[in-house]
Design an enzyme around this catalytic site. Structure first.
Site, PDB file in Angstrom:
ATOM      1  N   LYS A 171      26.490  78.070   9.177  1.00 24.28           N
ATOM      2  CA  LYS A 171      27.971  78.582   9.421  1.00 24.28           C
ATOM      3  C   LYS A 171      27.950  79.562   8.309  1.00 24.28           C
ATOM      4  O   LYS A 171      27.650  79.543   7.046  1.00 24.28           O
ATOM      5  CB  LYS A 171      28.561  76.866   8.911  1.00 24.28           C
ATOM      6  CG  LYS A 171      30.202  77.233   9.582  1.00 24.28           C
ATOM      7  CD  LYS A 171      30.539  75.970   9.983  1.00 24.28           C
ATOM      8  CE  LYS A 171      30.339  74.921   8.466  1.00 24.28           C
ATOM      9  NZ  LYS A 171      30.562  73.455   9.356  1.00 24.28           N
ATOM     10  N   LYS A 173      32.261  81.814   6.547  1.00 26.90           N
ATOM     11  CA  LYS A 173      33.363  80.676   7.065  1.00 26.90           C
ATOM     12  C   LYS A 173      33.724  82.475   7.535  1.00 26.90           C
ATOM     13  O   LYS A 173      32.951  83.658   6.786  1.00 26.90           O
ATOM     14  CB  LYS A 173      33.515  81.187   5.335  1.00 26.90           C
ATOM     15  CG  LYS A 173      33.460  80.063   4.869  1.00 26.90           C
ATOM     16  CD  LYS A 173      34.124  78.817   5.229  1.00 26.90           C
ATOM     17  CE  LYS A 173      33.025  77.462   4.815  1.00 26.90           C
ATOM     18  NZ  LYS A 173      33.299  76.581   5.343  1.00 26.90           N
ATOM     19  N   ASN A 204      38.508  77.241   8.727  1.00 28.12           N
ATOM     20  CA  ASN A 204      38.985  76.328   7.895  1.00 28.12           C
ATOM     21  C   ASN A 204      40.805  76.650   7.806  1.00 28.12           C
ATOM     22  O   ASN A 204      41.950  76.265   6.998  1.00 28.12           O
ATOM     23  CB  ASN A 204      39.289  76.742   6.566  1.00 28.12           C
ATOM     24  CG  ASN A 204      37.613  75.877   5.930  1.00 28.12           C
ATOM     25  OD1 ASN A 204      36.447  76.783   6.090  1.00 28.12           O
ATOM     26  ND2 ASN A 204      37.174  74.620   6.163  1.00 28.12           N
ATOM     27  N   GLU A 254      37.178  67.589  10.289  1.00 28.85           N
ATOM     28  CA  GLU A 254      36.930  67.132   9.299  1.00 28.85           C
ATOM     29  C   GLU A 254      38.851  67.669   8.789  1.00 28.85           C
ATOM     30  O   GLU A 254      38.495  66.269   7.659  1.00 28.85           O
ATOM     31  CB  GLU A 254      36.309  68.566   8.682  1.00 28.85           C
ATOM     32  CG  GLU A 254      36.843  69.808   8.648  1.00 28.85           C
ATOM     33  CD  GLU A 254      35.921  71.169   7.452  1.00 28.85           C
ATOM     34  OE1 GLU A 254      35.456  71.180   8.028  1.00 28.85           O
ATOM     35  OE2 GLU A 254      36.198  71.254   6.588  1.00 28.85           O
ATOM     36  N   HIS A 304      31.676  66.343  10.295  1.00 25.09           N
ATOM     37  CA  HIS A 304      31.762  67.197   9.336  1.00 25.09           C
ATOM     38  C   HIS A 304      30.850  65.881   7.662  1.00 25.09           C
ATOM     39  O   HIS A 304      30.906  65.196   7.699  1.00 25.09           O
ATOM     40  CB  HIS A 304      33.041  67.528   8.490  1.00 25.09           C
ATOM     41  CG  HIS A 304      32.936  68.219   7.183  1.00 25.09           C
ATOM     42  ND1 HIS A 304      33.871  67.423   6.698  1.00 25.09           N
ATOM     43  CD2 HIS A 304      33.130  69.202   7.220  1.00 25.09           C
ATOM     44  CE1 HIS A 304      33.916  68.317   5.476  1.00 25.09           C
ATOM     45  NE2 HIS A 304      33.307  69.403   5.674  1.00 25.09           N
ATOM     46  N   GLU A 326      25.073  69.031   9.610  1.00 20.19           N
ATOM     47  CA  GLU A 326      25.095  69.766   7.906  1.00 20.19           C
ATOM     48  C   GLU A 326      24.375  69.698   7.154  1.00 20.19           C
ATOM     49  O   GLU A 326      24.634  68.408   6.610  1.00 20.19           O
ATOM     50  CB  GLU A 326      27.374  69.803   7.834  1.00 20.19           C
ATOM     51  CG  GLU A 326      27.051  70.402   7.095  1.00 20.19           C
ATOM     52  CD  GLU A 326      29.435  71.167   7.418  1.00 20.19           C
ATOM     53  OE1 GLU A 326      29.467  69.628   7.408  1.00 20.19           O
ATOM     54  OE2 GLU A 326      29.341  71.821   6.936  1.00 20.19           O
TER      55      GLU A 326
HETATM   56  C1  0YR Z   1      35.041  74.076   0.805  1.00 21.79           C
HETATM   57  N1  0YR Z   1      32.703  72.492   6.330  1.00 21.79           N
HETATM   58  C2  0YR Z   1      34.380  72.620   5.151  1.00 21.79           C
HETATM   59  C3  0YR Z   1      34.402  73.591   1.838  1.00 21.79           C
HETATM   60  C4  0YR Z   1      34.096  72.781   3.966  1.00 21.79           C
HETATM   61  C5  0YR Z   1      34.365  73.492   2.837  1.00 21.79           C
HETATM   62  O1  0YR Z   1      36.472  74.108   0.761  1.00 21.79           O
HETATM   63  O2  0YR Z   1      35.720  72.066   1.346  1.00 21.79           O
HETATM   64  O3  0YR Z   1      34.292  75.002   3.293  1.00 21.79           O
HETATM   65  O4  0YR Z   1      34.377  71.341   4.036  1.00 21.79           O
HETATM   66  O5  0YR Z   1      34.893  73.330   6.062  1.00 21.79           O
HETATM   67  O6  0YR Z   1      32.879  72.984   7.604  1.00 21.79           O
HETATM   68 MG    MG Z   2      34.573  73.426   8.116  1.00 23.26          MG
END
Ligand code: 0YR
Ligand code: MG
Length: 369
Positions: A171, A173, A204, A254, A304, A326
Protein backbone atom coordinates in the site's frame (compact mmCIF):
# COMPACT_ATOMS: atom_id res chain seq x y z
CA UNK A 1 -13.16 -16.77 38.00
CA UNK A 2 -13.19 -13.22 39.37
CA UNK A 3 -11.43 -10.01 38.35
CA UNK A 4 -9.29 -8.91 41.31
CA UNK A 5 -7.32 -5.93 39.99
CA UNK A 6 -6.70 -3.81 36.92
CA UNK A 7 -3.52 -2.04 35.90
CA UNK A 8 -3.19 0.40 33.02
CA UNK A 9 -0.12 1.22 30.97
CA UNK A 10 0.94 3.49 28.10
CA UNK A 11 3.69 2.40 25.71
CA UNK A 12 5.33 4.70 23.17
CA UNK A 13 7.37 2.62 20.72
CA UNK A 14 9.54 4.15 17.97
CA UNK A 15 8.31 3.33 14.46
CA UNK A 16 10.74 1.33 12.30
CA UNK A 17 11.37 4.04 9.72
CA UNK A 18 11.77 7.42 11.39
CA UNK A 19 10.15 10.60 10.09
CA UNK A 20 7.39 8.95 8.07
CA UNK A 21 4.28 10.79 6.92
CA UNK A 22 0.94 10.20 5.31
CA UNK A 23 -1.39 12.97 4.06
CA UNK A 24 -2.54 13.86 7.57
CA UNK A 25 0.07 12.71 10.08
CA UNK A 26 3.79 12.69 10.78
CA UNK A 27 4.82 9.85 12.99
CA UNK A 28 7.79 9.01 15.21
CA UNK A 29 6.17 6.58 17.70
CA UNK A 30 3.15 4.29 17.91
CA UNK A 31 1.17 4.50 21.14
CA UNK A 32 -0.38 1.58 22.99
CA UNK A 33 -2.50 2.68 25.97
CA UNK A 34 -3.73 -0.52 27.56
CA UNK A 35 -4.84 -2.68 30.41
CA UNK A 36 -3.82 -5.79 32.33
CA UNK A 37 -6.76 -7.56 33.98
CA UNK A 38 -5.70 -9.79 36.90
CA UNK A 39 -7.87 -12.55 38.34
CA UNK A 40 -8.13 -14.83 41.36
CA UNK A 41 -6.63 -17.57 39.17
CA UNK A 42 -3.14 -17.52 37.77
CA UNK A 43 -3.96 -15.87 34.42
CA UNK A 44 -4.10 -12.24 33.31
CA UNK A 45 -5.60 -10.63 30.22
CA UNK A 46 -3.83 -8.00 28.12
CA UNK A 47 -5.60 -5.48 25.90
CA UNK A 48 -4.62 -2.19 24.31
CA UNK A 49 -5.65 0.32 21.70
CA UNK A 50 -3.51 2.16 19.13
CA UNK A 51 -2.67 5.87 18.94
CA UNK A 52 -0.19 8.31 17.47
CA UNK A 53 1.61 8.37 20.82
CA UNK A 54 0.26 11.65 22.15
CA UNK A 55 0.67 11.42 25.90
CA UNK A 56 -2.08 13.86 26.97
CA UNK A 57 -4.77 11.98 25.01
CA UNK A 58 -3.28 8.56 25.84
CA UNK A 59 -3.68 9.50 29.51
CA UNK A 60 -7.36 10.30 28.93
CA UNK A 61 -7.80 6.75 27.62
CA UNK A 62 -6.09 5.05 30.58
CA UNK A 63 -7.88 7.37 32.98
CA UNK A 64 -11.19 6.38 31.44
CA UNK A 65 -10.24 2.72 32.00
CA UNK A 66 -9.12 3.17 35.59
CA UNK A 67 -11.81 5.57 36.77
CA UNK A 68 -14.87 4.64 34.72
CA UNK A 69 -14.56 1.00 33.65
CA UNK A 70 -12.53 -0.52 36.49
CA UNK A 71 -15.22 -0.11 39.20
CA UNK A 72 -17.67 -1.93 36.90
CA UNK A 73 -15.25 -4.82 36.40
CA UNK A 74 -13.78 -5.64 39.82
CA UNK A 75 -15.36 -8.79 41.26
CA UNK A 76 -16.99 -9.79 37.94
CA UNK A 77 -16.42 -13.05 36.06
CA UNK A 78 -14.20 -12.09 33.07
CA UNK A 79 -15.39 -15.07 31.02
CA UNK A 80 -18.83 -13.45 30.59
CA UNK A 81 -17.30 -11.22 27.93
CA UNK A 82 -20.31 -10.26 25.82
CA UNK A 83 -22.45 -9.54 28.82
CA UNK A 84 -19.72 -7.35 30.37
CA UNK A 85 -19.24 -5.56 27.03
CA UNK A 86 -22.93 -4.79 26.88
CA UNK A 87 -22.93 -3.53 30.45
CA UNK A 88 -19.90 -1.26 29.88
CA UNK A 89 -21.12 0.07 26.52
CA UNK A 90 -24.55 0.94 27.91
CA UNK A 91 -23.51 2.22 31.32
CA UNK A 92 -25.58 5.43 31.31
CA UNK A 93 -22.90 7.97 32.35
CA UNK A 94 -20.43 6.51 29.83
CA UNK A 95 -23.05 6.28 27.12
CA UNK A 96 -23.75 9.99 27.65
CA UNK A 97 -20.15 11.02 26.89
CA UNK A 98 -19.10 8.10 24.70
CA UNK A 99 -20.13 5.89 21.75
CA UNK A 100 -16.99 7.09 19.89
CA UNK A 101 -13.56 8.51 20.62
CA UNK A 102 -11.71 8.18 23.90
CA UNK A 103 -14.21 6.14 25.89
CA UNK A 104 -14.64 3.79 22.93
CA UNK A 105 -10.89 3.27 22.51
CA UNK A 106 -10.73 2.54 26.23
CA UNK A 107 -13.54 0.00 25.92
CA UNK A 108 -11.69 -1.69 23.04
CA UNK A 109 -8.69 -2.29 25.30
CA UNK A 110 -10.94 -3.74 28.02
CA UNK A 111 -12.80 -6.03 25.62
CA UNK A 112 -9.58 -7.33 24.04
CA UNK A 113 -8.16 -8.11 27.50
CA UNK A 114 -11.35 -10.01 28.39
CA UNK A 115 -11.15 -12.11 25.19
CA UNK A 116 -7.45 -12.70 25.83
CA UNK A 117 -8.36 -14.03 29.28
CA UNK A 118 -11.14 -16.18 27.91
CA UNK A 119 -8.83 -17.80 25.34
CA UNK A 120 -6.11 -18.31 27.96
CA UNK A 121 -8.64 -19.90 30.33
CA UNK A 122 -9.65 -22.28 27.52
CA UNK A 123 -5.94 -22.84 26.76
CA UNK A 124 -6.60 -22.03 23.12
CA UNK A 125 -5.35 -19.42 20.67
CA UNK A 126 -8.23 -17.00 20.17
CA UNK A 127 -8.73 -18.04 16.52
CA UNK A 128 -9.54 -21.55 17.68
CA UNK A 129 -11.80 -20.40 20.50
CA UNK A 130 -13.71 -18.45 17.83
CA UNK A 131 -14.00 -21.54 15.65
CA UNK A 132 -11.25 -20.95 13.08
CA UNK A 133 -9.13 -23.58 11.35
CA UNK A 134 -5.35 -23.94 11.57
CA UNK A 135 -5.35 -24.76 7.87
CA UNK A 136 -6.43 -21.27 6.82
CA UNK A 137 -3.45 -19.08 5.90
CA UNK A 138 -3.74 -15.31 5.92
CA UNK A 139 -2.01 -13.34 3.16
CA UNK A 140 -0.13 -10.22 4.20
CA UNK A 141 0.14 -6.92 2.41
CA UNK A 142 2.71 -4.41 3.60
CA UNK A 143 1.97 -0.87 4.82
CA UNK A 144 5.36 -0.10 6.34
CA UNK A 145 6.46 1.49 3.07
CA UNK A 146 4.88 3.80 0.51
CA UNK A 147 5.20 6.88 2.74
CA UNK A 148 4.18 10.23 1.33
CA UNK A 149 7.42 12.03 2.22
CA UNK A 150 9.60 9.52 0.34
CA UNK A 151 11.01 10.22 -3.12
CA UNK A 152 9.87 8.07 -6.04
CA UNK A 153 13.29 6.37 -6.06
CA UNK A 154 12.90 5.49 -2.38
CA UNK A 155 9.36 4.20 -2.95
CA UNK A 156 10.49 1.95 -5.77
CA UNK A 157 13.62 0.63 -4.05
CA UNK A 158 11.62 -0.19 -0.93
CA UNK A 159 8.78 -1.81 -2.90
CA UNK A 160 11.31 -4.06 -4.65
CA UNK A 161 12.77 -5.15 -1.30
CA UNK A 162 9.26 -6.02 -0.09
CA UNK A 163 8.59 -8.09 -3.20
CA UNK A 164 11.94 -9.85 -2.78
CA UNK A 165 10.96 -10.78 0.76
CA UNK A 166 7.77 -12.43 -0.52
CA UNK A 167 4.99 -9.82 -0.33
CA UNK A 168 2.46 -9.87 -3.16
CA UNK A 169 0.66 -6.72 -2.05
CA UNK A 170 1.74 -3.23 -0.92
CA UNK A 171 0.00 0.00 0.00
CA UNK A 172 1.22 3.51 -0.75
CA UNK A 173 0.09 6.88 0.50
CA UNK A 174 -1.42 9.59 -1.72
CA UNK A 175 -2.65 13.13 -0.96
CA UNK A 176 0.46 15.26 -1.54
CA UNK A 177 -1.77 18.22 -2.39
CA UNK A 178 -0.61 18.06 -6.04
CA UNK A 179 -2.76 15.72 -8.10
CA UNK A 180 -0.30 15.27 -10.97
CA UNK A 181 2.37 14.27 -8.43
CA UNK A 182 0.10 11.69 -6.75
CA UNK A 183 -0.73 10.17 -10.13
CA UNK A 184 2.92 10.19 -11.18
CA UNK A 185 3.99 8.42 -7.97
CA UNK A 186 1.33 5.73 -8.32
CA UNK A 187 2.19 5.22 -11.99
CA UNK A 188 5.92 4.92 -11.21
CA UNK A 189 5.33 2.32 -8.50
CA UNK A 190 2.91 0.34 -10.66
CA UNK A 191 5.41 0.28 -13.53
CA UNK A 192 8.21 -0.81 -11.19
CA UNK A 193 6.30 -3.69 -9.55
CA UNK A 194 4.52 -4.95 -12.66
CA UNK A 195 0.88 -5.91 -13.13
CA UNK A 196 0.70 -8.98 -10.90
CA UNK A 197 1.21 -7.35 -7.50
CA UNK A 198 -1.71 -5.89 -5.52
CA UNK A 199 -1.23 -2.13 -5.20
CA UNK A 200 -3.42 -0.04 -2.92
CA UNK A 201 -3.50 3.76 -2.43
CA UNK A 202 -4.45 5.46 0.86
CA UNK A 203 -5.39 9.17 1.04
CA UNK A 204 -6.13 9.13 4.79
CA UNK A 205 -9.24 11.25 4.38
CA UNK A 206 -7.41 14.20 2.87
CA UNK A 207 -9.13 15.12 -0.38
CA UNK A 208 -12.16 17.19 -1.23
CA UNK A 209 -14.65 15.38 -3.43
CA UNK A 210 -13.49 16.83 -6.80
CA UNK A 211 -9.87 15.77 -6.11
CA UNK A 212 -10.92 12.27 -5.15
CA UNK A 213 -13.13 12.05 -8.24
CA UNK A 214 -10.31 13.27 -10.51
CA UNK A 215 -7.87 10.79 -8.97
CA UNK A 216 -10.25 7.87 -9.43
CA UNK A 217 -11.00 8.82 -13.03
CA UNK A 218 -7.31 8.98 -13.93
CA UNK A 219 -6.01 6.15 -11.73
CA UNK A 220 -8.08 3.46 -13.44
CA UNK A 221 -5.08 2.65 -15.67
CA UNK A 222 -2.95 1.76 -12.65
CA UNK A 223 -5.20 -1.12 -11.59
CA UNK A 224 -5.42 -0.23 -7.93
CA UNK A 225 -6.96 -2.97 -5.82
CA UNK A 226 -8.57 -0.21 -3.79
CA UNK A 227 -8.48 3.50 -2.94
CA UNK A 228 -8.62 3.98 0.83
CA UNK A 229 -10.27 6.86 2.71
CA UNK A 230 -10.32 9.28 -0.23
CA UNK A 231 -12.38 11.94 1.59
CA UNK A 232 -13.42 12.92 5.12
CA UNK A 233 -14.13 9.77 7.16
CA UNK A 234 -17.77 10.51 8.01
CA UNK A 235 -18.83 11.62 4.52
CA UNK A 236 -21.26 8.85 3.70
CA UNK A 237 -22.80 10.47 0.62
CA UNK A 238 -19.42 11.44 -0.85
CA UNK A 239 -18.09 7.90 -0.52
CA UNK A 240 -21.33 6.51 -1.93
CA UNK A 241 -20.97 8.72 -5.01
CA UNK A 242 -17.32 7.77 -5.49
CA UNK A 243 -18.17 4.10 -5.10
CA UNK A 244 -20.94 4.29 -7.69
CA UNK A 245 -19.26 6.61 -10.21
CA UNK A 246 -15.58 5.59 -10.12
CA UNK A 247 -13.82 2.52 -11.39
CA UNK A 248 -11.60 2.10 -8.33
CA UNK A 249 -13.13 0.18 -5.38
CA UNK A 250 -13.36 2.16 -2.14
CA UNK A 251 -11.88 0.89 1.15
CA UNK A 252 -12.61 2.47 4.52
CA UNK A 253 -13.39 1.75 8.13
CA UNK A 254 -10.32 2.60 10.19
CA UNK A 255 -12.03 5.77 11.44
CA UNK A 256 -15.50 4.30 12.02
CA UNK A 257 -16.29 3.70 15.68
CA UNK A 258 -19.43 1.63 15.76
CA UNK A 259 -21.54 -1.10 14.22
CA UNK A 260 -24.21 1.50 13.40
CA UNK A 261 -21.68 3.64 11.57
CA UNK A 262 -20.63 0.65 9.44
CA UNK A 263 -24.27 -0.27 8.82
CA UNK A 264 -24.90 3.11 7.20
CA UNK A 265 -21.88 2.83 4.89
CA UNK A 266 -22.66 -0.75 3.90
CA UNK A 267 -26.36 -0.13 3.35
CA UNK A 268 -25.51 2.85 1.12
CA UNK A 269 -23.07 0.84 -1.01
CA UNK A 270 -20.33 3.32 -0.05
CA UNK A 271 -17.57 0.77 0.57
CA UNK A 272 -16.17 -2.31 -1.21
CA UNK A 273 -13.34 -3.36 1.13
CA UNK A 274 -14.48 -3.16 4.76
CA UNK A 275 -11.71 -2.22 7.21
CA UNK A 276 -12.94 -2.54 10.80
CA UNK A 277 -10.33 -2.11 13.52
CA UNK A 278 -10.92 -3.85 16.86
CA UNK A 279 -8.88 -1.20 18.70
CA UNK A 280 -11.14 1.60 17.45
CA UNK A 281 -14.45 -0.23 17.53
CA UNK A 282 -15.37 -1.41 21.02
CA UNK A 283 -13.02 -4.36 20.80
CA UNK A 284 -13.31 -7.85 19.39
CA UNK A 285 -17.00 -8.08 20.29
CA UNK A 286 -18.02 -5.18 18.06
CA UNK A 287 -15.44 -6.09 15.36
CA UNK A 288 -17.11 -9.47 15.00
CA UNK A 289 -20.54 -7.86 14.60
CA UNK A 290 -19.22 -5.56 11.86
CA UNK A 291 -17.54 -8.44 10.05
CA UNK A 292 -20.73 -10.52 10.19
CA UNK A 293 -22.56 -7.54 8.71
CA UNK A 294 -19.99 -7.37 5.89
CA UNK A 295 -20.45 -11.12 5.37
CA UNK A 296 -24.18 -10.52 4.87
CA UNK A 297 -23.35 -7.99 2.13
CA UNK A 298 -20.80 -10.41 0.56
CA UNK A 299 -18.04 -7.87 1.07
CA UNK A 300 -14.41 -8.71 1.92
CA UNK A 301 -13.14 -7.67 5.35
CA UNK A 302 -9.53 -6.44 5.35
CA UNK A 303 -8.99 -5.18 8.92
CA UNK A 304 -7.08 -2.03 9.69
CA UNK A 305 -4.50 -3.01 12.28
CA UNK A 306 -4.12 -0.42 15.01
CA UNK A 307 -2.94 -3.39 17.12
CA UNK A 308 -0.17 -4.19 14.60
CA UNK A 309 -1.95 -7.43 13.60
CA UNK A 310 -1.54 -9.22 16.93
CA UNK A 311 -5.25 -9.61 17.66
CA UNK A 312 -6.46 -9.14 14.09
CA UNK A 313 -4.50 -12.16 12.90
CA UNK A 314 -6.63 -14.36 15.18
CA UNK A 315 -9.79 -12.65 13.98
CA UNK A 316 -8.81 -12.96 10.31
CA UNK A 317 -8.20 -16.68 10.71
CA UNK A 318 -11.54 -17.17 12.43
CA UNK A 319 -13.81 -14.96 10.32
CA UNK A 320 -15.03 -16.27 6.93
CA UNK A 321 -14.87 -12.82 5.29
CA UNK A 322 -11.11 -12.33 5.83
CA UNK A 323 -8.14 -13.68 4.00
CA UNK A 324 -5.90 -10.61 3.63
CA UNK A 325 -4.35 -8.58 6.45
CA UNK A 326 -2.16 -5.53 6.71
CA UNK A 327 1.38 -5.91 8.09
CA UNK A 328 3.14 -3.11 10.00
CA UNK A 329 5.93 -4.17 12.39
CA UNK A 330 5.97 -1.20 14.77
CA UNK A 331 5.19 -3.09 17.99
CA UNK A 332 6.72 -6.43 17.08
CA UNK A 333 9.35 -6.35 19.85
CA UNK A 334 6.66 -5.94 22.49
CA UNK A 335 4.88 -9.30 22.39
CA UNK A 336 5.38 -12.80 23.70
CA UNK A 337 4.37 -14.13 20.28
CA UNK A 338 4.78 -11.40 17.64
CA UNK A 339 2.88 -11.68 14.34
CA UNK A 340 5.39 -12.70 11.68
CA UNK A 341 5.22 -12.94 7.90
CA UNK A 342 7.22 -15.21 5.68
CA UNK A 343 6.84 -15.63 1.97
CA UNK A 344 3.84 -13.30 2.01
CA UNK A 345 1.79 -15.23 4.60
CA UNK A 346 1.32 -14.78 8.33
CA UNK A 347 2.50 -17.59 10.59
CA UNK A 348 -0.40 -19.08 12.55
CA UNK A 349 -0.16 -18.09 16.23
CA UNK A 350 -0.12 -21.05 18.59
CA UNK A 351 -0.04 -19.65 22.12
CA UNK A 352 -3.26 -19.49 24.17
CA UNK A 353 -4.79 -16.02 24.19
CA UNK A 354 -5.42 -13.17 21.76
CA UNK A 355 -1.77 -12.47 20.89
CA UNK A 356 -1.90 -9.35 23.05
CA UNK A 357 0.41 -10.42 25.90
CA UNK A 358 3.13 -7.84 26.30
CA UNK A 359 6.63 -8.80 27.46
CA UNK A 360 7.70 -7.44 30.84
CA UNK A 361 10.88 -6.24 29.16
CA UNK A 362 8.81 -4.17 26.69
CA UNK A 363 6.72 -2.72 29.51
CA UNK A 364 9.97 -1.67 31.22
CA UNK A 365 11.53 -0.27 28.07
CA UNK A 366 8.67 1.62 26.41
CA UNK A 367 6.38 2.59 29.27
CA UNK A 368 5.66 6.32 29.58
CA UNK A 369 2.58 6.09 31.79
C1 0YR B 1 0.06 6.67 10.12
N1 0YR B 1 -3.34 2.49 7.55
C2 0YR B 1 -3.32 3.75 7.93
C3 0YR B 1 -0.88 5.50 10.24
C4 0YR B 1 -2.50 4.04 9.15
C5 0YR B 1 -1.78 5.37 9.05
O1 0YR B 1 -0.68 7.86 10.18
O2 0YR B 1 -1.67 5.66 11.35
O3 0YR B 1 -1.03 5.47 7.90
O4 0YR B 1 -3.33 4.05 10.26
O5 0YR B 1 -3.93 4.57 7.32
O6 0YR B 1 -4.08 2.11 6.57
MG1 MG C 1 -5.43 3.73 6.04
Amino acid sequence: MKITSIETFILHVPVTRQGIADSTHRLTHWGAPGIIIRTDESISGFGYTGTHAHLPTDRLITQCISESYTPLLIGRDPLEVRSLWDKLLHHPPLQWVGRAGISHLALSAVDIALWDLKAKAAQLPLWKLLGGSGEKKIRAYNTDGGWLNWSIDQLIADAKCLLDSGYRGIKMKVGTGRMHEDLHRVQAVREAIGPNIDLMADANGRWLFPDAFAFCSRAADFHLKWLEEPIWYDDLEGHRQLASRCGVPIALGEQLYSLSHFKEFLAAGAVAFVQPDAVRLAGITEWWMVSDLAFAYRLPVVPHIGDMAQVHLHLAIAHPSCDLLEYIPWLKDCFEEPATVSDGYFATPLQPGAGSTILTSALDKYRVG
